[in-house]
Structures are given as C-alpha cells and as structure tokens.
Design a protein around this motif. Structure first.
Motif, PDB file in Angstrom:
ATOM      1  N   UNK A  57     -15.229 -23.933  22.109  1.00 20.46           N
ATOM      2  CA  UNK A  57     -15.538 -25.173  22.868  1.00 20.46           C
ATOM      3  C   UNK A  57     -15.917 -26.359  21.973  1.00 20.46           C
ATOM      4  N   UNK A  58     -16.672 -26.086  20.903  1.00 22.31           N
ATOM      5  CA  UNK A  58     -17.062 -27.180  19.983  1.00 22.31           C
ATOM      6  C   UNK A  58     -15.841 -27.750  19.260  1.00 22.31           C
ATOM      7  N   UNK A  59     -14.943 -26.877  18.814  1.00 20.82           N
ATOM      8  CA  UNK A  59     -13.740 -27.346  18.127  1.00 20.82           C
ATOM      9  C   UNK A  59     -12.852 -28.158  19.047  1.00 20.82           C
ATOM     10  N   UNK A  60     -12.738 -27.722  20.319  1.00 18.01           N
ATOM     11  CA  UNK A  60     -11.937 -28.505  21.266  1.00 18.01           C
ATOM     12  C   UNK A  60     -12.538 -29.887  21.515  1.00 18.01           C
ATOM     13  N   UNK A  61     -13.858 -29.956  21.598  1.00 14.48           N
ATOM     14  CA  UNK A  61     -14.513 -31.250  21.821  1.00 14.48           C
ATOM     15  C   UNK A  61     -14.266 -32.193  20.641  1.00 14.48           C
ATOM     16  N   UNK A  62     -14.396 -31.696  19.414  1.00 19.21           N
ATOM     17  CA  UNK A  62     -14.118 -32.512  18.230  1.00 19.21           C
ATOM     18  C   UNK A  62     -12.667 -32.955  18.187  1.00 19.21           C
ATOM     19  N   UNK A  63     -11.763 -32.078  18.650  1.00 22.96           N
ATOM     20  CA  UNK A  63     -10.349 -32.433  18.663  1.00 22.96           C
ATOM     21  C   UNK A  63     -10.068 -33.568  19.642  1.00 22.96           C
ATOM     22  N   UNK A 103     -13.986 -11.823  17.319  1.00 18.56           N
ATOM     23  CA  UNK A 103     -13.765 -12.464  18.616  1.00 18.56           C
ATOM     24  C   UNK A 103     -14.980 -13.248  19.070  1.00 18.56           C
ATOM     25  N   UNK A 104     -16.201 -12.700  18.875  1.00 20.76           N
ATOM     26  CA  UNK A 104     -17.376 -13.393  19.379  1.00 20.76           C
ATOM     27  C   UNK A 104     -17.647 -14.724  18.670  1.00 20.76           C
ATOM     28  N   UNK A 105     -17.611 -14.838  17.331  1.00 21.14           N
ATOM     29  CA  UNK A 105     -17.823 -16.170  16.697  1.00 21.14           C
ATOM     30  C   UNK A 105     -16.747 -17.188  17.092  1.00 21.14           C
ATOM     31  N   UNK A 106     -15.485 -16.708  17.209  1.00 18.46           N
ATOM     32  CA  UNK A 106     -14.435 -17.654  17.612  1.00 18.46           C
ATOM     33  C   UNK A 106     -14.629 -18.111  19.049  1.00 18.46           C
ATOM     34  N   UNK A 107     -15.021 -17.184  19.917  1.00 21.23           N
ATOM     35  CA  UNK A 107     -15.271 -17.580  21.302  1.00 21.23           C
ATOM     36  C   UNK A 107     -16.447 -18.553  21.401  1.00 21.23           C
ATOM     37  N   UNK A 108     -17.448 -18.396  20.552  1.00 17.92           N
ATOM     38  CA  UNK A 108     -18.587 -19.325  20.573  1.00 17.92           C
ATOM     39  C   UNK A 108     -18.228 -20.690  19.957  1.00 17.92           C
ATOM     40  N   UNK A 123      -0.699 -26.200  18.637  1.00 21.10           N
ATOM     41  CA  UNK A 123      -0.438 -25.091  17.718  1.00 21.10           C
ATOM     42  C   UNK A 123      -1.716 -24.665  17.022  1.00 21.10           C
ATOM     43  N   UNK A 124      -2.532 -25.709  16.631  1.00 25.22           N
ATOM     44  CA  UNK A 124      -3.797 -25.401  15.983  1.00 25.22           C
ATOM     45  C   UNK A 124      -4.737 -24.676  16.936  1.00 25.22           C
ATOM     46  N   UNK A 125      -4.722 -25.050  18.232  1.00 29.76           N
ATOM     47  CA  UNK A 125      -5.594 -24.396  19.205  1.00 29.76           C
ATOM     48  C   UNK A 125      -5.177 -22.961  19.431  1.00 29.76           C
ATOM     49  N   UNK A 126      -3.851 -22.728  19.522  1.00 28.33           N
ATOM     50  CA  UNK A 126      -3.372 -21.359  19.729  1.00 28.33           C
ATOM     51  C   UNK A 126      -3.676 -20.463  18.532  1.00 28.33           C
ATOM     52  N   UNK A 127      -3.607 -21.080  17.332  1.00 30.60           N
ATOM     53  CA  UNK A 127      -3.891 -20.283  16.148  1.00 30.60           C
ATOM     54  C   UNK A 127      -5.353 -19.898  16.058  1.00 30.60           C
TER      55      UNK A 127
END
Length: 402
Positions: free
Chosen positions: A283-289, A275-280, A259-263
């Motif tokens: 990947x870092x947020x997913x790795x930390x997760x 869109x550009x800062x979130x797209x950049x 849910x957090x990833x979709x948000x």
C-alpha cells in the motif's frame, strides 16, 4: 565816675608805643586813598592797556602769518618740485614717442616702397599668368576638339561594359538585383547620348528590367535572411535525432508502472517471511507511485555533445545567411547542401520549426538552381543592329564576381 587807666594796663602800654609820625603818614595815605583819581590819569591807563593788547595781538597775528607763509612756501616748493619732475618725465616720454614715431614713419616708408615693388611684381606675374592661361586654354580647346570626336566612343565602351557585367551577374552569379543595377546604369548612359539609333536598345533594357523585377520580387532575399536568423536563435530547442516525443513517453509510463506493480506482488507459494513484508509495504509503494511520476521527453544525452551539434548547426546557418546576403551563388549552394545534410542527420524533422527551416532552405536551393532568368540576348541584338561597337554575347567565364 570815670576811672583812668592805670599805667600797668595794656592800653596804656600801646599808647606809649605809637609813633606820631607814623600816624601822620597813615592819615595822609588814608586821605590820599579817599581822594578821587584824576580823569586824565584814567584815560592814560586805558590807552596803555589798549596799546599793550593791540601790540600783543599784532605780534600774535604776525607770528601766525609767518608760520602760514612758511607752510605755504614749503607746499609751493613741493608742488613746484613735483611739477618739474613730471615735466621732465613728460619731456622724456615725449622725446621717446617722437623717436618711435620717426622710426615708425621710416618703417612705413620702407614698407610702402616694398608694397609698391610687390604690387608691380604681382601685376607683372598676373600678366604673365594670364598669358599662360590663354595659352593653356588654347591647348585645352585643341585637346577637347580632338577628344570630342572620341567621347562618344568612350561612352559606348562604358555602356558595353555595363551590359556585359549585367549578363555576368545574371548568368554566373544568379544575382538579378546586381544585373538590374548594371542595366539601369547602362540606360542612363544611353539617355545621356541621346542618339536615335539607341532607342531599340533602351526598349530592350526596359523589358529586361521589368522581367528582372518580377523575378526578384518572387524571392525575398532579406526575408529569408531574417528567417534564418530567427531559426538560429531557436537551435537549442530542436529535438535531436533518436529522441522520444513527449506523448510516447507519457504513453509508456502507465505500462511501466503496472509492470512494476505486478513484479512487486508476491507469489502464493512464496515463504511467509517474503509474503508478509511485501503485503505490508505494497500500500505504501502504491501511494508513492500515485504521488510522484516521472516523464521524460528525451533520452539521456551528453551536454557537451549537444552543444557541439548546436554550434555546428549555427555555423552552417550563418554561412547560408552570409552567402545569401553577399549574393555568392556558389558559396550559397555549398552551404545549403551542407546545412540540409547536417540538420537531417542530427535532428528530428517532425518538429514544426525544423520543418519550416528545411522548407526555407529548399526554396533557396530551388531558386539558385531552377530559377528562370530573363534572357538579355535581345539587348545585345539591338546593340549590334544599331551599328555600334560590338559587344560579346556571353560574359567572360573566368570572372565570376564583379
């Protein structure tokens, strides 16, 4: 040719000076010296010499002997003086010892007289005491003779009291161990009486003891107390009511992550500066997760409230254990009710340890309420059938504890 000396030469002068008389005397003296000494005169000289030597030796020996005599006389005087002083001291000590001996002899005589008097007095007192003892024995024999007839009544009253106490411990206090102790004491008193009419009473007591041992063996009081003690040591590990188990927390974690990833995924119609800062950063947020996860087995709870709850639980468990060991049935029932209510209200009953504790509390409650106690009525019936002092069939209800 010989030449005569002149008148002026030294020789002529010497010749003139020499006296003829002197020459004669010298010649006589020389002649006298050359003559031998007479033998008688030689012996006189030797005798005179020996006399002088002997006289000198005798004088010397006399002087030495006189000195030795004086020295020995002084020593003898000193020895005699010391001996006289020692004799005086010895005589004085002997006189003092004689006086002390006489005084001791006098005291001994006095003490012998006192001892003789005390002995006579003690003999008289012993005779009087013997007479008194004889009188007391006679009186005691009379008392025993009078009490002998009531001794059986006293023992029967004691046995009746023990039987009543056994009934009280069993029906009021629900204490089979205490009832068994009272029945065993009553059986010992019955055995001491050795009366044939009491054999049915002893048979009924034996049957009741067998049934009491069976009931007591079905409930391990000490084992229950030890189980409660172990449970009290693990109270802090019990889960509180309203907390989530570990499996439920781990099951809900992936859903929260997704849910957090979709948000965090930007919408297609969002501006480019969103869109550009979130797209950049995505990947870092997913790795930390993936690297760091958080699991929670319990909801946030104040430590002070948890400690107060655990302390109250320990108090109730301790009250149950003390009442169980003290065989206080009313207090045990009250403590069991309060402990069960408190545990069910504040803890989750799904934990295995907590379920075991609740089962033990239920067993104790069933034992105190629905236990089938043996009936002691046959004992009292046999007691009354023996024709002895009647005993009440039921205990005094106002006296719960012994």
């Amino acid at each position: 040719m010989t030449q005569s000396p002149s008148s002026d030469s030294p020789v002529a002068h010497d010749r003139k000076e020499i006296d003829p008389l002197a020459l004669d005397q010298a010649a006589e003296q020389t002649a006298a010296e050359d003559r031998p000494i007479p033998i008688g005169r030689v012996y006189a000289y030797w005798l005179l010499t020996l006399f002088v030597v002997f006289s000198g030796s005798l004088v010397s020996l006399s002087w030495i002997g006189w000195k030795l005599f004086q020295t020995n006389a002084e020593r003898i005087d000193q020895v005699l003086t010391t001996q006289r002083a020692e004799q005086n001291n010895l005589s004085q000590a002997l006189s003092a010892a004689q006086r002390e001996l006489m005084h001791a002899q006098t005291q001994i005589k006095t003490e012998r007289g006192e001892i003789t008097q005390l002995r006579s007095e003690s003999q008289a007192g012993q005779q009087a005491l013997t007479a008194q003892i004889g009188q007391v024995e006679q009186k005691l024999a009379g008392i025993q003779d009078r009490l002998g007839r009531g001794e059986t009544a006293w023992q029967l009253a004691d046995i009746g009291f023990l039987l009543t106490r056994a009934q009280e411990r069993l029906s009021i206090a629900h204490d089979p161990e205490g009832a068994a102790v009272a029945l065993r004491l009553a059986d010992e008193h019955l055995a001491a009486l050795a009366l044939p009419q009491l054999l049915p009473v002893r048979a009924a007591i034996s049957d009741a003891l067998t049934r009491l041992d069976t009931v007591a063996a079905a409930f391990d009081r000490v084992g229950m107390a030890l189980a409660l003690r172990r449970a009290a040591e693990q109270v802090t590990l019990w889960p509180l009511a309203g907390s989530k188990p570990n499996n439920q927390a781990s099951a809900t974690e992936p859903a929260t992550t997704s849910t957090h990833t979709l948000s965090n995924t930007p919408a297609a119609d969002a501006p480019w500066y969103i869109r550009w800062p979130r797209a950049a950063w995505q990947p870092v947020a997913d790795w930390f997760t993936r690297q760091f996860t958080l699991t929670r087995s319990d909801e946030p709870f104040k430590a002070s409230a948890r400690g107060a709850t655990d302390r109250e639980t320990l108090l109730w468990l301790t009250a149950v254990r003390e009442a169980l060991l003290a065989r206080d049935t009313p207090m045990l029932r009250a403590a069991l009710t309060q402990a069960q209510h408190w545990i069910l209200s504040h803890y989750t009953t799904q934990a295995p340890d907590l379920q075991a504790v609740l089962n033990d509390l239920t067993k104790m409650q069933e034992f105190t309420t629905t236990a089938h106690w043996p009936d002691l009525a046959p004992i009292f019936k046999a007691w009354q059938a023996a024709g002895l002092t009647p005993v009440p069939d039921s205990p005094i209800l106002s006296e719960v504890q012994p």
